[in-house]
Design an enzyme around this catalytic site. Sequence first.
Site, PDB file in Angstrom:
ATOM      1  N   ASN A  45       0.796  -1.242   0.000  1.00  0.00           N
ATOM      2  CA  ASN A  45       0.000   0.000   0.000  1.00  0.00           C
ATOM      3  C   ASN A  45       0.822   1.283   0.000  1.00  0.00           C
ATOM      4  O   ASN A  45       0.418   2.284   0.597  1.00  0.00           O
ATOM      5  CB  ASN A  45      -0.956   0.045   1.207  1.00  0.00           C
ATOM      6  CG  ASN A  45      -1.913  -1.115   1.211  1.00  0.00           C
ATOM      7  OD1 ASN A  45      -1.700  -2.101   1.908  1.00  0.00           O
ATOM      8  ND2 ASN A  45      -2.948  -1.029   0.402  1.00  0.00           N
ATOM      9  N   LYS A 133       1.707 -13.484  -3.665  1.00  0.00           N
ATOM     10  CA  LYS A 133       2.532 -12.479  -4.341  1.00  0.00           C
ATOM     11  C   LYS A 133       3.872 -12.306  -3.621  1.00  0.00           C
ATOM     12  O   LYS A 133       4.930 -12.349  -4.260  1.00  0.00           O
ATOM     13  CB  LYS A 133       1.799 -11.133  -4.392  1.00  0.00           C
ATOM     14  CG  LYS A 133       2.600 -10.051  -5.081  1.00  0.00           C
ATOM     15  CD  LYS A 133       1.974  -8.684  -4.952  1.00  0.00           C
ATOM     16  CE  LYS A 133       2.239  -8.086  -3.590  1.00  0.00           C
ATOM     17  NZ  LYS A 133       1.804  -6.697  -3.455  1.00  0.00           N
ATOM     18  N   HIS A 153      -0.877  -4.305 -10.728  1.00  0.00           N
ATOM     19  CA  HIS A 153      -0.654  -3.907 -12.125  1.00  0.00           C
ATOM     20  C   HIS A 153      -0.686  -5.129 -13.051  1.00  0.00           C
ATOM     21  O   HIS A 153      -1.313  -5.106 -14.110  1.00  0.00           O
ATOM     22  CB  HIS A 153       0.697  -3.204 -12.270  1.00  0.00           C
ATOM     23  CG  HIS A 153       0.787  -1.921 -11.497  1.00  0.00           C
ATOM     24  ND1 HIS A 153       0.049  -0.807 -11.814  1.00  0.00           N
ATOM     25  CD2 HIS A 153       1.521  -1.583 -10.416  1.00  0.00           C
ATOM     26  CE1 HIS A 153       0.330   0.167 -10.966  1.00  0.00           C
ATOM     27  NE2 HIS A 153       1.219  -0.280 -10.108  1.00  0.00           N
TER      28      HIS A 153
END
Length: 239
Positions: A45, A133, A153
Site C-alpha cells: 500500500n 505475491k 498492475h
Amino acid sequence: MNEEHERLRQKARLIHERLLDTYGQPERQRLDPVSELVCTILSQNTNDLNRDVAYAALRARFPSWEAVRDAPVEDVIEAIRPAGLANQKGPRIQAALHAITAERGRLDLGFLADLPVEEAKAWLTRLNGVGPKTAAIILLFSLDRPAFPVDTHVHRVTGRLGLIGPRVTAEQAHDLLEELIPPQDYYAFHLNLIRHGRLVCKAGRPRCELCAIREYCDYYQRSTIPNGLSTEVKETERR
Ligand code: SF4
C-alpha cells in the site's frame, strides 16, 4: 495442452517480446531473501520511493535483522514510518522474523533454494501476512526460482489483455500465468508488465492510444469501432 491454451501461450510470447522492445530487459537487483521479505512488507500500500526510504531508515537504525526482530516494536514503527501503515507493518515484520527463527533456528531463508518450488511457496505462505505475491517475489527476485508474482498492475494489465479471464482473482492468476510463460521470462515479463501498468495501462483510464501492445489486447479490440479507432482513443482525443 488444448488449442486455447496454446493460443494464449503464443499471445503471451508476442506481448513479452513487444514489451522487451519497448522497455528493454530490466536490470536484476538482488536482495537476500529475508531482506526481500521485509522490503515486500514495507511496499504494501505505498509507492517504491516511500518503501525505499523506510527500508534505508530501518537498515541504518539496526545493525541486523536479528536486531530488528528483538527491538521494541515502537522503535521499528518509528523507523519505517515513511512507508505508511507503520503500526501494522512494524509488528508484521517482527512476527515474520520471529516465525522464521522459530521454524529454522536462525534468520535465514536460503534453504528455500533447495526445496521444490511448490513446497517453498507453501512454506512462505504459512508465515502470517505472506500471500502468494510476496512468496513469489522472494522466490523469483532473491533465489531465482520459477515463481511469477501477480501484483495489482500485473493483474489489471493481463486481465485487459485477455491472458486471464475477467473473473480470475490476482491469487488465482499466479498459477495460470506461470503456465503461459517460460520460467526464464518471468522476471522481465513481470517487471515490464508493472512498468506498462504504471505508464500506459493505468488503473483508471488506460492510454490505449500510446500502447505498444494494443494489437494483442482484448480490451482494445472490444472497444474498437469500425473506423479503426477505439472508443477510448476517441474519448482521449476529445479531452
Ligand atoms: S490497449 Fe489499452 S487496455 Fe490494452 S494493454 Fe494497452 S493500454 Fe492496456
